[in-house]
Design a protein around this motif. Structure first.
Motif, PDB file in Angstrom:
ATOM      1  N   ARG A  14       0.813  -1.214   0.000  1.00 10.12           N
ATOM      2  CA  ARG A  14       0.000   0.000   0.000  1.00 10.12           C
ATOM      3  C   ARG A  14       0.851   1.270   0.000  1.00 10.12           C
ATOM      4  NH1 ARG A  14      -4.702   0.082   4.332  1.00 10.12           N
ATOM      5  NH2 ARG A  14      -5.267  -1.697   3.007  1.00 10.12           N
ATOM      6  N   ASP A  15       0.457   2.214  -0.823  1.00  7.07           N
ATOM      7  CA  ASP A  15       1.154   3.494  -0.920  1.00  7.07           C
ATOM      8  C   ASP A  15       0.867   4.312   0.336  1.00  7.07           C
ATOM      9  OD1 ASP A  15       2.427   5.782  -1.682  1.00  7.07           O
ATOM     10  OD2 ASP A  15       1.267   6.128  -3.496  1.00  7.07           O
TER      11      ASP A  15
ATOM     12  N   VAL B  15      -4.851  -2.371  -3.163  1.00 10.05           N
ATOM     13  CA  VAL B  15      -5.866  -3.400  -2.933  1.00 10.05           C
ATOM     14  C   VAL B  15      -5.213  -4.681  -2.423  1.00 10.05           C
ATOM     15  CG1 VAL B  15      -7.716  -4.758  -3.988  1.00 10.05           C
ATOM     16  CG2 VAL B  15      -7.285  -2.406  -4.770  1.00 10.05           C
ATOM     17  N   ASN B  16      -4.190  -5.155  -3.148  1.00 12.42           N
ATOM     18  CA  ASN B  16      -3.440  -6.354  -2.768  1.00 12.42           C
ATOM     19  C   ASN B  16      -1.949  -6.107  -2.950  1.00 12.42           C
ATOM     20  OD1 ASN B  16      -5.663  -8.050  -2.170  1.00 12.42           O
ATOM     21  ND2 ASN B  16      -5.928  -8.576  -4.328  1.00 12.42           N
ATOM     22  N   PRO B  17      -1.118  -6.592  -2.039  1.00 12.98           N
ATOM     23  CA  PRO B  17       0.336  -6.452  -2.220  1.00 12.98           C
ATOM     24  C   PRO B  17       0.811  -7.211  -3.449  1.00 12.98           C
ATOM     25  CG  PRO B  17      -0.211  -7.054   0.056  1.00 12.98           C
ATOM     26  CD  PRO B  17      -1.449  -7.239  -0.751  1.00 12.98           C
ATOM     27  N   LEU B  18       1.812  -6.654  -4.118  1.00 14.22           N
ATOM     28  CA  LEU B  18       2.314  -7.220  -5.368  1.00 14.22           C
ATOM     29  C   LEU B  18       3.811  -7.455  -5.284  1.00 14.22           C
ATOM     30  CD1 LEU B  18       0.526  -4.724  -7.798  1.00 14.22           C
ATOM     31  CD2 LEU B  18      -0.300  -6.992  -7.119  1.00 14.22           C
TER      32      LEU B  18
ATOM     33  N   GLU C 206       1.489   2.472 -13.633  1.00 13.72           N
ATOM     34  CA  GLU C 206       0.272   3.025 -13.037  1.00 13.72           C
ATOM     35  C   GLU C 206      -0.672   1.917 -12.582  1.00 13.72           C
ATOM     36  OE1 GLU C 206       0.191   7.250 -15.521  1.00 13.72           O
ATOM     37  OE2 GLU C 206      -1.197   5.641 -16.058  1.00 13.72           O
ATOM     38  N   MET C 207      -0.738   0.832 -13.326  1.00 18.38           N
ATOM     39  CA  MET C 207      -1.551  -0.321 -12.935  1.00 18.38           C
ATOM     40  C   MET C 207      -1.076  -0.855 -11.584  1.00 18.38           C
ATOM     41  SD  MET C 207      -1.904  -3.935 -15.000  1.00 18.38           S
ATOM     42  CE  MET C 207      -0.298  -4.537 -14.403  1.00 18.38           C
ATOM     43  N   ILE C 208       0.239  -0.996 -11.445  1.00 19.34           N
ATOM     44  CA  ILE C 208       0.810  -1.466 -10.181  1.00 19.34           C
ATOM     45  C   ILE C 208       0.520  -0.472  -9.067  1.00 19.34           C
ATOM     46  CG2 ILE C 208       2.980  -1.984  -8.968  1.00 19.34           C
ATOM     47  CD1 ILE C 208       4.050  -2.916 -11.753  1.00 19.34           C
ATOM     48  N   GLU C 209       0.697   0.813  -9.364  1.00 18.16           N
ATOM     49  CA  GLU C 209       0.485   1.867  -8.366  1.00 18.16           C
ATOM     50  C   GLU C 209      -0.903   1.778  -7.757  1.00 18.16           C
ATOM     51  OE1 GLU C 209       1.063   5.519  -6.154  1.00 18.16           O
ATOM     52  OE2 GLU C 209       2.395   4.000  -7.001  1.00 18.16           O
ATOM     53  N   CYS C 210      -1.898   1.448  -8.568  1.00 19.20           N
ATOM     54  CA  CYS C 210      -3.276   1.412  -8.087  1.00 19.20           C
ATOM     55  C   CYS C 210      -3.652   0.081  -7.437  1.00 19.20           C
ATOM     56  CB  CYS C 210      -4.229   1.703  -9.247  1.00 19.20           C
ATOM     57  SG  CYS C 210      -4.009   3.349  -9.962  1.00 19.20           S
TER      58      CYS C 210
END
Length: 250
Positions: A60-61, A147-150, A139-143
Motif C-alpha cells: 500500500r502506498d 488493494v493487494n500487495p504485489l 500506473e496499474m501497479i500503483e493502483c
C-alpha cells in the motif's frame, strides 16, 4: 484501530518485504552484482554497465516524498560497473533515462525514492516506451497495490540489434532491445507478464499487444525463477489488469 493497521503493515513487511527471488542464471549476463537498496534489489552486469534484472515488493502506498531532480552515481558500486556519466542521452533525443524501478513506487520512504535515481537503476529507454506502455503498467501497479500487495520482477534483453547502440561512446552502454516485467498478486496468486520492444511503437494504448507468459520471458532473458509454478509460468492474459476507478497516481 491504528495499532492494528500498524501491526498489519509490519507483518506484511516481514512476510514479503525481505523476499528476494531465487533464479537460475542462463543469461548472457554472468558477471552480476546484487545491489540491495532500501526498497528494491537490482542486479547489475559490470560488462555492460547496466541493471539487467530488478525486484521489489509493492504494498500500500503510504507516502508521497518527492523524487530528486538529479541522477547520481552509486557510491557502493565500482565506477567500472556504472555508466560513464549521469547526463541525458544526448545524441539520441528520442531516448529517456528510463527507470527500471519507478520512483513513484518508492515514494513512501525518502531513502528509497532517492535510491531510485542512482544510475544503477537507469537504462536507455525510448520516450515512446517510457511514457507509453511501460508507464501504463507502472500506473496499474500503483493502483492495484493499494488493494493487494504485489511482487514486481523486471529486466532487460539486450538482443542482437546493434543499430540502436548509440550511447556506447558517451555512456559506455548498449541499448536494450526489450524490457520485460512480471507482476504477481500475493493474495490471489495471479500473474501478468509483459515483453515490450524498446523502440518507437509501444504507445500506451498498445500495451495489451505486449502481454506474454513468464515462460516466454524466461526463455528470452535467460533468468529462470524458482518461485513460479507451471500454471503461473504458462498463464497468458489477453487484457491488462484494470486500473481501479478513482486511483490516486501520486
Amino acid at each position: 484501530m491504528q495499532l492494528i493497521f500498524a501491526l498489519q503493515i509490519l507483518l506484511i513487511g516481514l512476510a514479503y518485504g525481505q523476499f528476494v527471488p531465487s533464479f537460475t542464471n542462463l543469461s548472457p549476463h554472468q558477471n552480476l552484482i546484487e545491489r540491495r537498496f532500501t526498497g528494491f534489489t537490482n542486479w547489475i552486469d559490470c560488462n555492460v554497465r547496466l541493471p539487467v534484472l530488478f525486484y521489489y515488493f509493492a504494498d500500500r502506498d503510504r507516502g508521497n516524498y518527492p523524487r530528486p531532480s538529479s541522477y547520481k552515481f552509486d557510491p557502493k558500486i565500482s565506477s567500472n560497473c556504472q555508466q560513464k556519466t549521469t547526463s541525458s542521452y544526448n545524441g539520441g533525443a528520442s531516448y529517456d533515462r528510463g527507470h527500471m524501478v519507478t520512483a513513484n513506487h518508492m515514494d513512501s520512504n525518502p531513502q528509497s525514492i532517492s535510491d531510485s535515481n542512482y544510475i544503477t537503476n537507469i537504462t536507455p529507454q525510448t520516450g515512446v516506451l517510457n511514457k507509453g506502455a511501460w508507464l501504463y503498467v507502472e500506473e496499474m501497479i500503483e493502483c492495484i497495490r493499494d488493494v493487494n500487495p504485489l511482487r514486481v520482477y523486471g529486466g532487460i534483453v539486450l538482443g542482437d540489434n546493434t543499430s540502436n547502440d548509440i550511447f556506447l561512446s558517451s555512456h559506455g552502454v548498449p541499448t536494450p532491445d526489450w524490457l520485460w516485467k512480471i507482476v504477481e498478486n500475493t493474495v490471489t496468486g495471479d500473474v501478468i507478464a509483459y515483453l515490450m520492444p524498446n523502440n518507437f511503437e509501444p504507445y500506451r494504448d498498445r500495451v495489451d499487444r505486449y502481454l506474454t507468459t513468464i515462460k516466454d520471458i524466461e526463455n528470452k532473458s535467460g533468468f529462470i525463477f524458482s518461485n513460479f509454478n507451471d500454471f503461473q509460468r504458462n498463464k497468458l492474459h489477453t487484457k491488462s489488469w484494470s486500473i481501479p476507478p478513482g486511483c490516486d497516481y501520486s
